[in-house]
Design an enzyme around this catalytic site. Structure first.
Site, mmCIF file in Angstrom:
data_model
loop_
_atom_site.group_PDB
_atom_site.id
_atom_site.type_symbol
_atom_site.label_atom_id
_atom_site.label_comp_id
_atom_site.label_asym_id
_atom_site.label_seq_id
_atom_site.Cartn_x
_atom_site.Cartn_y
_atom_site.Cartn_z
ATOM 1 N N GLY A 31 -11.768 60.429 31.428
ATOM 2 C CA GLY A 31 -12.315 61.668 30.872
ATOM 3 C C GLY A 31 -11.303 62.792 30.843
ATOM 4 N N LEU A 33 -10.471 64.501 28.154
ATOM 5 C CA LEU A 33 -9.635 63.949 27.089
ATOM 6 C C LEU A 33 -8.701 64.988 26.477
ATOM 7 C CD1 LEU A 33 -12.437 61.853 25.320
ATOM 8 C CD2 LEU A 33 -10.880 61.140 27.153
ATOM 9 N N GLY A 36 -3.304 63.077 23.953
ATOM 10 C CA GLY A 36 -2.759 61.751 24.281
ATOM 11 C C GLY A 36 -3.860 60.697 24.156
ATOM 12 N N HIS A 37 -5.022 60.974 24.781
ATOM 13 C CA HIS A 37 -6.163 60.040 24.663
ATOM 14 C C HIS A 37 -6.577 59.886 23.205
ATOM 15 C CE1 HIS A 37 -7.037 61.705 28.837
ATOM 16 N NE2 HIS A 37 -6.945 60.411 29.065
ATOM 17 N N GLY A 147 -1.804 54.349 27.063
ATOM 18 C CA GLY A 147 -0.636 55.156 26.731
ATOM 19 C C GLY A 147 0.594 54.711 27.520
ATOM 20 N N LYS A 149 2.694 56.478 28.855
ATOM 21 C CA LYS A 149 2.998 57.344 30.012
ATOM 22 C C LYS A 149 2.752 56.586 31.320
ATOM 23 C CE LYS A 149 0.528 60.953 31.369
ATOM 24 N NZ LYS A 149 0.310 60.744 32.814
ATOM 25 N N GLN A 153 1.281 50.813 34.833
ATOM 26 C CA GLN A 153 -0.119 50.387 34.668
ATOM 27 C C GLN A 153 -0.254 49.426 33.480
ATOM 28 O OE1 GLN A 153 -3.700 53.013 35.017
ATOM 29 N NE2 GLN A 153 -3.620 53.057 32.802
ATOM 30 N N SER A 185 -1.060 65.225 30.158
ATOM 31 C CA SER A 185 -1.764 64.620 31.294
ATOM 32 C C SER A 185 -2.929 65.522 31.661
ATOM 33 C CB SER A 185 -0.813 64.523 32.487
ATOM 34 O OG SER A 185 -1.543 64.325 33.675
HETATM 35 O O1 PAF Z 1 -5.245 55.419 32.872
HETATM 36 C C1 PAF Z 1 -6.375 55.769 33.284
HETATM 37 O O2 PAF Z 1 -6.942 56.805 32.892
HETATM 38 C C2 PAF Z 1 -7.079 54.883 34.287
HETATM 39 O O3 PAF Z 1 -6.183 54.321 35.197
HETATM 40 C C3 PAF Z 1 -7.958 53.782 33.647
HETATM 41 C C4 PAF Z 1 -7.114 52.806 32.878
HETATM 42 C C5 PAF Z 1 -8.980 54.426 32.736
HETATM 43 C C6 PAF Z 1 -8.707 53.002 34.723
HETATM 44 O O4 PAF Z 1 -9.546 53.819 35.476
#
Ligand code: PAF
Length: 283
Positions: A31, A33, A36-37, A147, A149, A153, A185
């Site tokens: 959330g 947002l 970037g999102h 992303g 960034k 992950q 971010s």
């Molecule tokens: O990148 C994120 O915002 C979180 O790590 C994700 C992938 C939504 C998992 O909670």
């Protein structure tokens, strides 16, 4: 746009969608947002008939000393942004829905979770992979968007998908930056004026590293040292600055092939990460 809060409704919507021969693209988020999102949403919109944005602040990926309680949220603003970008579904379950009892099953990717962000956040990736695996089982996407960034992950999720044969394609999208270069971010909003100005140095130091490599520097330690010197001039504390192989994340000394230069810097309790991928062959 549908707002779905329960796993049962989300799964039955996904089943129905798949029966109709449509593909689902998911953008997993916590959330608050930002652009970037929304760049991930736009990419998902191009690729899929149905776009789902999940919004869930995942307790399992925060350590007790981290910023879970102050993690920003604004569901109403998120809904407006999603509506404006033609999202089909926001999946926003609450904590009890996602974790009705203490989980005894975790998804844990080994080795590549142990360095970079994994050093100071030992259980972080286990929480991420577990929630992402759950989301894949609930939303049943063909593609999922993340992303660059959060580069580590992404590599961890790609490995999880490969190892556990999830039928989901992971799409990594470019970092979206503010005009002055700071990577977008949700945490940027907590920087005070001085920190916000200083934070620009993160991107500048990565650009400087790129420039050094373009000029022929191949010694990773020398480049890390240059970045360190730049960041040491600001108030943020360096968590790590590292140059690694962009694919397997192994540490490298000699710059060749595709390299990841990644860093994490903390301003008070605000931890910012940034990175750059340098494709040596194309320089
Ligand atoms: O990148 C994120 O915002 C979180 O790590 C994700 C992938 C939504 C998992 O909670």
């Amino acid at each position: 746009m549908k707002i779905i809060e329960t796993i049962e409704e989300m799964q039955s919507f996904a089943n129905q969608t798949i029966t109709e021969g449509k593909h689902i693209g998911i953008v997993p988020t916590m959330g608050y947002l930002h652009d970037g999102h929304m760049s991930l949403v736009n990419r998902a919109r191009l690729d899929n008939e149905i776009v789902v944005v999940s919004i869930f602040v995942n307790l399992a990926q925060f350590s007790p000393n981290e910023d879970l309680s102050t993690y920003p949220h604004d569901l109403e603003a998120d809904k407006t942004k999603c509506e404006d970008s033609n999202v089909d579904v926001i999946f926003c379950p609450n904590e009890k829905e996602m974790y009705p009892s203490v989980p005894l099953t975790w998804v844990n990717v080994d080795i590549i979770t142990k360095y970079l962000c994994g050093i100071n956040r030992p259980n972080h990736f286990k929480g991420v992979t577990t929630i992402v695996a759950k989301l894949f089982n609930i939303v049943k996407p063909s593609k999922s968007y993340f992303g660059q960034k959060d580069y580590q992950q992404n590599r961890v999720i790609i490995k999880m998908v490969e190892d556990l044969n999830f039928d989901v394609k992971i799409i990594t999208c470019p970092i979206i930056r503010e005009k002055d270069g700071l990577a977008m971010s949700s945490r940027n909003k907590y920087l005070d004026e001085k920190q916000r100005k200083e934070a620009v140095v993160l991107n500048k130091s990565l650009e400087r590293a790129k420039w050094l490599i373009a000029r022929g520097e191949t010694n990773a330690s020398k480049i890390e040292f240059e970045i360190k010197q730049m960041i040491n001039k600001i108030s943020g504390e360096i968590d790590y600055i590292e140059i690694r192989n962009a694919k397997n994340l192994y540490k490298i000394e000699l710059i060749q092939d595709d390299v990841l230069i990644a860093l994490a810097v903390t301003f008070d309790n605000i931890r910012l990460i940034d990175n750059i991928i340098i494709n040596n062959k194309k320089l």
